[in-house]
Design an enzyme around this catalytic site. Structure first.
Site, mmCIF file in Angstrom:
data_model
loop_
_atom_site.group_PDB
_atom_site.id
_atom_site.type_symbol
_atom_site.label_atom_id
_atom_site.label_comp_id
_atom_site.label_asym_id
_atom_site.label_seq_id
_atom_site.Cartn_x
_atom_site.Cartn_y
_atom_site.Cartn_z
ATOM 1 N N TYR A 1 -19.162 19.569 13.655
ATOM 2 C CA TYR A 1 -18.706 19.761 15.025
ATOM 3 C C TYR A 1 -18.422 18.414 15.685
ATOM 4 C CZ TYR A 1 -20.413 24.617 14.857
ATOM 5 O OH TYR A 1 -20.632 25.930 14.538
ATOM 6 N N LEU B 1 -12.846 39.774 24.481
ATOM 7 C CA LEU B 1 -13.697 40.807 25.071
ATOM 8 C C LEU B 1 -14.247 40.419 26.436
ATOM 9 C CD1 LEU B 1 -15.688 41.560 21.801
ATOM 10 C CD2 LEU B 1 -13.879 42.974 22.793
#
Length: 320
Positions: free
Chosen positions: A53, A218
């Site tokens: 990351y 969502l």
């Protein structure tokens, strides 16, 4: 904050896991510190990161940010159940990626240095690696545990049969094996219900869903202005528009934000330990806590399943 055990282990972790992928590329270091401070204020003790990351190959920028945060002291490191991952490319030379014993050992040492700690609570294999036998992988992990550098081992992006094979071989070596699996799981991505979730439940492996909001799909995407959407979302929206309209309509009926309801649905699934939330700001972190308070009735859960059909466990899901 609510807590639960990580799989069959005795380790207590918060029901929400702080994902740190945005630290560096999306969130500045000072703002990342603010998010981590607020996570501790809320009692979120389970934090997830990875050596890849940060956006720059081989540098582990996100781990470095977390390490500098821990270096401030004040019990910061001791309060956190820290999870990181091994697998991804950390260099251009041979053995700087995947799951050879050599790379596992080197990657762990490098992560420890970047994270400014002498041990990892949970060391996760970021993906399955078919070219290393499990005997080699477990030998490397056992050594790290014996040395006190790692406490628990987890996986990510495994199939159900990988969980079974890994833990059966670990058992033959008198080793604890996998205690967690980090996998793609959300209302619009329920494939794991066929084989992975049953395997994890049977072996006492806690499930840590990543992308619990489906990349924002969502989270009330239809009500967001087009410029506020992630790049490339239009095709996904059109492919799922009917479901999204019903989903957002149900959330309005319930009086809940779609993002909170999507997280709450995951928390209602028996196999799930803690969904990973990836806030870019303190405000986003604060908003996520609402999911812990939402209780769905059986009728509501049935309506959600009608919008986003799930999968029956195999073989009943496709045979008698």
């Amino acid at each position: 904050m609510k807590y639960t055990k990580l799989g069959r282990s005795g380790l207590s972790v918060s029901r929400l896991c702080l994902g740190t992928m945005n630290f560096g590329p999306q969130t500045t270091e000072p703002d990342s510190y603010a998010v981590m401070d607020k996570a501790l204020d809320h009692g979120i003790n389970f934090w997830d990161t990875a050596n890849v990351y940060g956006g720059k190959k081989g540098e582990g920028i996100t781990e470095q940010i977390i390490g500098r945060y821990f270096a401030q002291g004040g019990g910061r490191r001791e309060k956190v159940v820290l999870a990181t991952k091994v697998y991804g490319d950390m260099g251009d030379w041979p053995n700087t990626s995947r799951l050879s014993a050599l790379h596992i050992r080197r990657a762990c040492e490098d992560s420890l240095k970047r994270l400014n700690t002498d041990y990892l609570d949970l060391y996760q294999m970021h993906h399955v690696w078919r070219d290393s036998p499990w005997e080699e992988i477990w030998q490397a992990m056992e050594l790290l545990v014996q040395q006190g550098k790692v406490l628990y081992i987890g996986s990510s992006n495994f199939a159900g049969w990988h969980i079974a094979k890994a833990n059966e071989i670990a058992k033959s070596r008198h080793f604890l094996g996998l205690v967690s699996e980090q996998s793609l799981y959300n209302l619009n991505a329920r494939t794991v219900e066929r084989d992975l979730l049953p395997a994890c439940q049977d072996y006492g492996v806690g499930v840590i869903p990543w992308s619990p909001l489906g990349g924002g799909l969502l989270g009330g995407i239809l009500d967001k202005p087009k410029e506020g959407r992630r790049a490339g979302m239009d095709n996904q929206i059109e492919a799922n528009r009917d479901k999204l309209e019903k989903w957002e309509g149900l959330c309005k009926e319930l009086g809940e934000r779609p993002a909170d309801a999507a997280l709450a649905w995951l928390l209602h699934q028996k196999a799930v330990t803690a969904p990973i939330i990836g806030p870019r700001t303190v405000e986003q972190l604060d908003e996520s806590l609402r999911a812990l308070e939402i209780e769905f009735s059986e009728e509501t859960l049935k309506r959600i399943d009608e919008i986003f059909p799930g999968h029956k466990p195999s073989p009943e899901g496709y045979a008698w």
